[in-house]
Design a protein around this motif. Structure first.
Motif, mmCIF file in Angstrom:
data_model
loop_
_atom_site.group_PDB
_atom_site.id
_atom_site.type_symbol
_atom_site.label_atom_id
_atom_site.label_comp_id
_atom_site.label_asym_id
_atom_site.label_seq_id
_atom_site.Cartn_x
_atom_site.Cartn_y
_atom_site.Cartn_z
ATOM 1 N N PHE A 1 0.824 -1.203 0.000
ATOM 2 C CA PHE A 1 0.000 0.000 0.000
ATOM 3 C C PHE A 1 0.864 1.262 0.000
ATOM 4 O O PHE A 1 0.606 2.216 -0.732
ATOM 5 C CB PHE A 1 -0.921 -0.014 1.225
ATOM 6 C CG PHE A 1 -1.562 1.315 1.521
ATOM 7 C CD1 PHE A 1 -2.565 1.816 0.720
ATOM 8 C CD2 PHE A 1 -1.146 2.066 2.618
ATOM 9 C CE1 PHE A 1 -3.148 3.043 0.996
ATOM 10 C CE2 PHE A 1 -1.725 3.285 2.904
ATOM 11 C CZ PHE A 1 -2.721 3.784 2.088
ATOM 12 N N LYS A 2 1.928 1.274 0.819
ATOM 13 C CA LYS A 2 2.813 2.441 0.862
ATOM 14 C C LYS A 2 3.528 2.637 -0.462
ATOM 15 O O LYS A 2 3.717 3.767 -0.927
ATOM 16 C CB LYS A 2 3.815 2.273 1.999
ATOM 17 C CG LYS A 2 3.198 2.364 3.390
ATOM 18 C CD LYS A 2 4.236 2.117 4.472
ATOM 19 C CE LYS A 2 3.597 2.183 5.862
ATOM 20 N NZ LYS A 2 4.581 1.896 6.941
ATOM 21 N N ALA A 3 3.948 1.529 -1.099
ATOM 22 C CA ALA A 3 4.593 1.631 -2.405
ATOM 23 C C ALA A 3 3.630 2.204 -3.450
ATOM 24 O O ALA A 3 4.008 3.060 -4.264
ATOM 25 C CB ALA A 3 5.101 0.260 -2.846
ATOM 26 N N GLU A 4 2.368 1.744 -3.430
ATOM 27 C CA GLU A 4 1.373 2.273 -4.358
ATOM 28 C C GLU A 4 1.098 3.747 -4.078
ATOM 29 O O GLU A 4 0.866 4.536 -4.998
ATOM 30 C CB GLU A 4 0.078 1.463 -4.251
ATOM 31 C CG GLU A 4 0.208 0.034 -4.758
ATOM 32 C CD GLU A 4 -1.062 -0.776 -4.523
ATOM 33 O OE1 GLU A 4 -1.981 -0.232 -3.867
ATOM 34 O OE2 GLU A 4 -1.118 -1.935 -4.968
ATOM 35 N N GLN A 5 1.112 4.125 -2.791
ATOM 36 C CA GLN A 5 0.911 5.524 -2.430
ATOM 37 C C GLN A 5 2.025 6.401 -2.983
ATOM 38 O O GLN A 5 1.774 7.471 -3.541
ATOM 39 C CB GLN A 5 0.854 5.663 -0.904
ATOM 40 C CG GLN A 5 -0.450 6.211 -0.390
ATOM 41 C CD GLN A 5 -0.432 6.429 1.106
ATOM 42 O OE1 GLN A 5 0.532 6.140 1.801
ATOM 43 N NE2 GLN A 5 -1.525 6.946 1.614
ATOM 44 N N ARG A 6 3.263 5.941 -2.824
ATOM 45 C CA ARG A 6 4.393 6.723 -3.346
ATOM 46 C C ARG A 6 4.320 6.839 -4.866
ATOM 47 O O ARG A 6 4.582 7.911 -5.426
ATOM 48 C CB ARG A 6 5.707 6.054 -2.927
ATOM 49 C CG ARG A 6 6.017 6.196 -1.438
ATOM 50 C CD ARG A 6 7.451 5.776 -1.146
ATOM 51 N NE ARG A 6 7.663 4.348 -1.394
ATOM 52 C CZ ARG A 6 7.535 3.409 -0.467
ATOM 53 N NH1 ARG A 6 7.199 3.738 0.779
ATOM 54 N NH2 ARG A 6 7.758 2.140 -0.754
ATOM 55 N N ALA A 7 3.964 5.746 -5.527
ATOM 56 C CA ALA A 7 3.841 5.793 -6.990
ATOM 57 C C ALA A 7 2.733 6.744 -7.423
ATOM 58 O O ALA A 7 2.867 7.467 -8.414
ATOM 59 C CB ALA A 7 3.589 4.395 -7.541
ATOM 60 N N ALA A 8 1.604 6.752 -6.667
ATOM 61 C CA ALA A 8 0.495 7.637 -7.011
ATOM 62 C C ALA A 8 0.884 9.096 -6.813
ATOM 63 O O ALA A 8 0.488 9.974 -7.594
ATOM 64 C CB ALA A 8 -0.731 7.290 -6.162
#
Length: 427
Positions: A28-35
């Motif tokens: 989730f944190k990785a997806e947040q950073r990518a977003a």
């Protein structure tokens, strides 16, 4: 020592759930950073999975009874201490099993809940006072375990039991205990049911997204196969015709080369359209291309078309059948003649028939007329037509050669225009 093994297994399950949650949070944190970097939509926080640890703090409601035991204000302290230990043990056992559906619905969990109710009634009747607050804890455990349609009846029955027992020991203070019992039962069940439903919906949404991706990949692979298979076959046939004609008739050879260029350009356009998912086939166009391809392969084409106008969807599906069938005739049949017929059947179905007089045994053709239609192209067409309520049959003809027959239901819009159906015509 079976209970020790059960506790050990439970601890292992908690650790595994915790590890899965940490992995989800890292993703989730990785997806947040990518977003954030791309400026896209922020993903939803899945949150930690619910476990019995979320219900443990409510045991602090029994601190009053525990304090009375320590201060020696409770008669028969050994009985009170044993009852407190038994209640807490049953509460922990029940609440931790409440978050696994199979364990929640098991008979052992229901038995533990009933024993917990008996212990609660015994302690409340024997001691009263702060011991009455075990009823809201009992309601909380009941709401966590029982989330079905009978929850309302059981919740009201438990509330009435708490009110009667509390009234015997504390008079009108029983109203508070009964209200707390009812509230803890219903609110706990509602919150946990909602949390479980949200997680199931999220899982279902992810599964639907995954299936949509697989379906789109399958659609594109079928379209690409049908497009390239037919187009490359036509290019090969026309190239061979140009090679044969070049030594003796240069103008005819140039005509074939011009057709190759036109087919290649049209193929590029169709591939782009297929990639975006907006390709609508035209049956008349496919019939014209089929006639050209068959003529270039020295196969005499005979095309007949009759009946009411078709919907774009039916035209597109029948166009795919013409494309695949003619490709197989050119590549595998060795036929001298090919007949393509499009006709209405009792104003309820439209039938397309492609018949050749070749050997009909090579390549992707099969020997059975209705089952196991061979070849990637024909299998894909069978699935397409079946999804639209139609059918596809392929097999040897009684008079020799091979026949492909496709049928599709005529929609209501087509039936309304059947009165203006034309006579058999050569497109």
């Amino acid at each position: 020592m079976s209970w020790m093994r059960e506790v050990t297994c439970q601890v292992k399950e908690w650790r595994a759930a915790r590890a899965r949650w940490r992995a989800d949070m890292e993703r989730f944190k990785a997806e947040q950073r990518a977003a954030r970097k791309s400026g896209g939509k922020m993903p939803e926080n899945p949150g930690p999975p619910p476990t019995g640890f979320a219900l443990l703090p409510w045991l602090l409601m029994g601190m009053g009874a525990f304090s009375n035991l320590l201060q020696g204000k409770t008669a028969n302290p050994w009985i009170g201490g044993l009852g407190l230990f038994t209640f807490n043990s049953l509460y922990i056992y029940v609440t931790f099993r409440a978050f696994v559906k199979e364990a929640r619905e098991a008979r052992s969990t229901k038995v533990a809940l009933v024993l917990m109710g008996l212990v609660t009634c015994g302690l409340a009747l024997g001691y009263g006072g702060s011991w009455l607050y075990f009823f809201p804890l009992l309601g909380l455990a009941t709401g966590a375990v029982l989330r079905g349609p009978r929850l309302g009846q059981i919740g009201l029955g438990l509330t009435a039991l708490a009110a009667v027992v509390s009234f015997v020991r504390a008079g009108w203070d029983a109203v508070n205990v009964a209200y707390g019992t009812f509230l803890s039962t219903m609110v706990t069940a509602a919150i946990l049911s909602l949390s479980e439903a949200v997680r199931e919906l999220r899982a279902a949404r992810e599964e639907l997204a995954r299936r949509a991706v697989e379906k789109e990949r399958l659609r594109f692979s079928r379209d690409l196969h049908d497009l390239l298979g037919h187009t490359l076959s036509v290019i090969v046939v026309k190239s061979e015709a140009a090679r044969r004609l070049a030594p003796r008739d240069l103008d005819a050879a140039l005509t074939q080369i011009t057709d190759i260029e036109s087919v290649g350009r049209q193929a590029l356009t169709e591939i782009r359209e297929a990639a975006t998912g907006y390709r609508e086939g035209s049956l008349t166009t496919e019939l014209n291309r089929a006639r050209s391809a068959l003529s270039a392969a020295s196969v005499d084409p005979v095309v007949r078309q009759s009946g009411a106008p078709l919907t774009p969807q039916n035209e597109a599906l029948l166009g795919w059948v013409v494309r695949e069938a003619v490709t197989n005739v050119v590549r595998h049949s060795g036929a001298a003649r090919c007949e393509i017929t499009v006709e209405g059947v009792l104003n309820s179905h439209v039938r397309l028939t492609v018949t050749d007089d070749g050997a009909g045994t090579g390549g992707s053709w099969v020997t059975g007329p209705a089952e196991g239609i061979g070849g990637t192209g024909l299998k894909g067409l069978t699935e397409r037509l079946a999804a639209a309520g139609g059918s596809l049959r392929a097999g040897p003809s009684p008079r020799g050669g091979f026949t492909v027959t496709a049928e599709l239901p005529v929609e209501a819009a087509d039936l309304a225009s059947s009165s203006v159906a034309t006579a058999p015509r050569e497109p």
